[in-house]
Design an enzyme around this catalytic site. Structure first.
Site, PDB file in Angstrom:
ATOM      1  N   ARG A 291      48.159 115.192 127.735  1.00  0.00           N
ATOM      2  CA  ARG A 291      47.890 113.844 128.243  1.00  0.00           C
ATOM      3  C   ARG A 291      46.559 113.759 128.984  1.00  0.00           C
ATOM      4  O   ARG A 291      45.955 112.687 129.066  1.00  0.00           O
ATOM      5  CB  ARG A 291      49.035 113.376 129.149  1.00  0.00           C
ATOM      6  CG  ARG A 291      48.872 111.933 129.587  1.00  0.00           C
ATOM      7  CD  ARG A 291      50.101 111.369 130.268  1.00  0.00           C
ATOM      8  NE  ARG A 291      49.854 109.998 130.701  1.00  0.00           N
ATOM      9  CZ  ARG A 291      50.770 109.196 131.227  1.00  0.00           C
ATOM     10  NH1 ARG A 291      52.014 109.627 131.379  1.00  0.00           N
ATOM     11  NH2 ARG A 291      50.457 107.977 131.599  1.00  0.00           N
TER      12      ARG A 291
ATOM     13  N   HIS B 246      35.111 107.380 136.872  1.00  0.00           N
ATOM     14  CA  HIS B 246      35.693 107.160 138.197  1.00  0.00           C
ATOM     15  C   HIS B 246      34.669 107.415 139.296  1.00  0.00           C
ATOM     16  O   HIS B 246      34.679 106.747 140.340  1.00  0.00           O
ATOM     17  CB  HIS B 246      36.908 108.060 138.393  1.00  0.00           C
ATOM     18  CG  HIS B 246      38.139 107.570 137.686  1.00  0.00           C
ATOM     19  ND1 HIS B 246      39.306 108.298 137.635  1.00  0.00           N
ATOM     20  CD2 HIS B 246      38.396 106.417 137.015  1.00  0.00           C
ATOM     21  CE1 HIS B 246      40.224 107.616 136.948  1.00  0.00           C
ATOM     22  NE2 HIS B 246      39.683 106.483 136.570  1.00  0.00           N
TER      23      HIS B 246
ATOM     24  N   GLU C 118      51.208 114.671 132.632  1.00  0.00           N
ATOM     25  CA  GLU C 118      49.815 115.079 132.505  1.00  0.00           C
ATOM     26  C   GLU C 118      49.584 116.534 132.902  1.00  0.00           C
ATOM     27  O   GLU C 118      48.670 116.874 133.642  1.00  0.00           O
ATOM     28  CB  GLU C 118      48.907 114.159 133.333  1.00  0.00           C
ATOM     29  CG  GLU C 118      47.466 114.134 132.852  1.00  0.00           C
ATOM     30  CD  GLU C 118      46.628 113.054 133.518  1.00  0.00           C
ATOM     31  OE1 GLU C 118      45.714 113.417 134.265  1.00  0.00           O
ATOM     32  OE2 GLU C 118      46.903 111.865 133.283  1.00  0.00           O
TER      33      GLU C 118
ATOM     34  N   LYS D 249      51.780 105.742 134.659  1.00  0.00           N
ATOM     35  CA  LYS D 249      50.876 106.173 135.727  1.00  0.00           C
ATOM     36  C   LYS D 249      50.594 104.978 136.636  1.00  0.00           C
ATOM     37  O   LYS D 249      50.094 103.951 136.192  1.00  0.00           O
ATOM     38  CB  LYS D 249      49.570 106.719 135.145  1.00  0.00           C
ATOM     39  CG  LYS D 249      49.721 108.088 134.522  1.00  0.00           C
ATOM     40  CD  LYS D 249      48.477 108.540 133.793  1.00  0.00           C
ATOM     41  CE  LYS D 249      47.341 108.863 134.715  1.00  0.00           C
ATOM     42  NZ  LYS D 249      46.201 109.475 134.004  1.00  0.00           N
TER      43      LYS D 249
ATOM     44  N   ASN E 170      41.985 111.031 129.539  1.00  0.00           N
ATOM     45  CA  ASN E 170      40.989 110.781 130.581  1.00  0.00           C
ATOM     46  C   ASN E 170      39.556 110.968 130.093  1.00  0.00           C
ATOM     47  O   ASN E 170      38.630 111.051 130.910  1.00  0.00           O
ATOM     48  CB  ASN E 170      41.239 111.704 131.783  1.00  0.00           C
ATOM     49  CG  ASN E 170      42.505 111.336 132.523  1.00  0.00           C
ATOM     50  OD1 ASN E 170      42.680 110.206 132.953  1.00  0.00           O
ATOM     51  ND2 ASN E 170      43.410 112.284 132.637  1.00  0.00           N
TER      52      ASN E 170
ATOM     53  N   HIS F 256      36.355  98.826 135.233  1.00  0.00           N
ATOM     54  CA  HIS F 256      36.837 100.151 134.849  1.00  0.00           C
ATOM     55  C   HIS F 256      36.401 100.516 133.434  1.00  0.00           C
ATOM     56  O   HIS F 256      35.904 101.622 133.190  1.00  0.00           O
ATOM     57  CB  HIS F 256      38.364 100.192 134.962  1.00  0.00           C
ATOM     58  CG  HIS F 256      38.958 101.467 134.474  1.00  0.00           C
ATOM     59  ND1 HIS F 256      38.741 102.682 135.107  1.00  0.00           N
ATOM     60  CD2 HIS F 256      39.761 101.740 133.403  1.00  0.00           C
ATOM     61  CE1 HIS F 256      39.380 103.640 134.456  1.00  0.00           C
ATOM     62  NE2 HIS F 256      39.999 103.097 133.415  1.00  0.00           N
TER      63      HIS F 256
ATOM     64  N   HIS G 296      36.646 109.430 131.974  1.00  0.00           N
ATOM     65  CA  HIS G 296      37.107 108.975 133.279  1.00  0.00           C
ATOM     66  C   HIS G 296      36.567 109.808 134.446  1.00  0.00           C
ATOM     67  O   HIS G 296      36.434 109.290 135.544  1.00  0.00           O
ATOM     68  CB  HIS G 296      38.637 108.963 133.319  1.00  0.00           C
ATOM     69  CG  HIS G 296      39.245 107.840 132.539  1.00  0.00           C
ATOM     70  ND1 HIS G 296      39.053 107.687 131.177  1.00  0.00           N
ATOM     71  CD2 HIS G 296      40.043 106.809 132.923  1.00  0.00           C
ATOM     72  CE1 HIS G 296      39.712 106.615 130.760  1.00  0.00           C
ATOM     73  NE2 HIS G 296      40.311 106.071 131.794  1.00  0.00           N
TER      74      HIS G 296
END
Length: 359
Positions: free
Chosen positions: A240, A251, A236, A142, A244, A264, A247
């Site tokens: 997958r 994010h 994904e 990724k 996350n 992060h 996230h």
């Protein structure tokens, strides 16, 4: 030396893990078809490891160019990406070159994306020097840059041909960066492997003091899980997405606060705690397990709540743009129990708004 293979047919590649690889890993470089290599790094990592990397690549029979970028998530932009293209073109690098990402997740993501785009795709190699990159971002292909409206929203899936993890590089990692990497380590236990989560609880002090045997096992186990998941779902479309966990909230924190203000891993830690609390509020994750997740995060001095005063009106626009969202509907990764998580779309925005008002 540990070797883990990511099984993706003709795009399969090895992950090699050992201390001292930068001074002893030239046999892995000789196997690569590219004759010229562009090492992309930043101004923090370059003084520490660029010359060792150059010697390694030259010992493997390669011609080496180098590009040093400014450090920081705030530089993970299209403008910085263009500087990689400009440098590669100015050095007359052809389609038979390879780009080498030397650094943490930011360098790895940008270099991989540059490799995916340059002359419609060239090889690239990951040499991650941070814990977060070694356990997570360097594996799986990724690649991306950030946009002011969303993190990692412009990118591509582009697998490396080799991942070389010299665990000795972690000795120069600042404590805050090491802790941020541990957030991703803990994530794997919460979403995939309850036994590993328990092992992390038992070995928290050994890991925090960076005892080599404990650290080596944690890195290897994370890479094994990531390799297994990526082999099942490279792009994904299914399992997958579980990687996350934390996230979607995290994010949103990074984008709203300004890239680089929160690391992060720090944002993922807070987001993982929010996902756990939301799962508990929905009657799924037992409170005792929420407490265990919280205690393990605190053991590494990681945040267990989002930024003070950040409102639902600040979270939700970013969460709507999350890459898991479909038809504008927010999808979340929520733990059902330690060691098992699910992607769910049944949480409405009013429910999310009420939850965010409480945490």
């Amino acid at each position: 030396m540990e070797r883990i293979d990511v099984q993706l047919g003709e795009r399969s590649y090895p992950i090699v893990i050992a201390p001292g690889l930068l001074s002893s890993g030239e046999q892995w470089i000789r196997r690569l078809k590219a004759s010229r290599m562009l090492v992309v790094t930043n101004d923090v990592v370059a003084p520490l490891y660029l010359q060792a990397t150059r010697r390694l690549l030259e010992a493997g029979g390669k011609r080496v160019d180098e590009l040093i970028l400014p450090d920081g998530e705030q530089h993970k932009t299209l403008a910085t990406l263009d500087s990689i293209f400009s440098h590669a073109l100015s050095q007359d690098l052809g389609r038979d070159c390879a780009l080498v990402a030397l650094g943490g997740g930011v360098i790895g993501d940008m270099t991989g994306f540059a490799a995916a785009c340059y002359q419609r795709g060239v090889d690239f190699i990951q040499i991650p020097t941070t814990l977060l990159a070694q356990v997570d971002s360097s594996v799986g292909g990724k690649t991306a840059v950030n946009h002011p409206l969303g993190k990692n929203m412009i990118g591509a899936f582009h697998q490396p041909v080799l991942v070389m993890m010299d665990t000795s590089t972690l000795s120069t990692l600042p404590e805050r960066e090491f802790a941020a990497g541990m957030a991703e380590v803990i994530k794997y236990g919460v979403l995939w492997d309850a036994k590993f989560f328990h092992w992390l609880e038992v070995n928290a002090l050994a890991l925090k003091s960076q005892q080599s045997a404990a650290l080596a096992y944690a890195i290897r186990r994370c890479c094994e899980i990531k390799a297994e998941v990526v082999a099942q779902d490279e792009r994904e479309q299914g399992v997958r997405a579980l990687l996350n966990l934390g996230h979607t909230f995290g994010h949103a924190i990074e984008a709203e606060q300004g890239y680089g203000v929160w690391l992060h891993g720090e944002a993922v830690a807070a987001g993982m705690m929010q996902a756990s609390q939301l799962s508990e509020a929905l009657g799924w994750l037992p409170g005792e397990q929420v407490a265990r997740i919280r205690q393990l995060l605190l053991a590494f001095d990681l945040p267990v709540c989002g930024p003070k005063g950040m409102s639902a009106d600040e979270y939700l626009p970013h969460m709507r743009r999350d890459k898991k969202s479909l038809d504008g509907q927010i999808r979340l990764v929520l733990p059902r129990e330690i060691g098992r998580a699910e992607v769910v779309s049944s949480v409405s925005e009013p429910q999310l708004r009420a939850f965010l008002a409480r945490v």
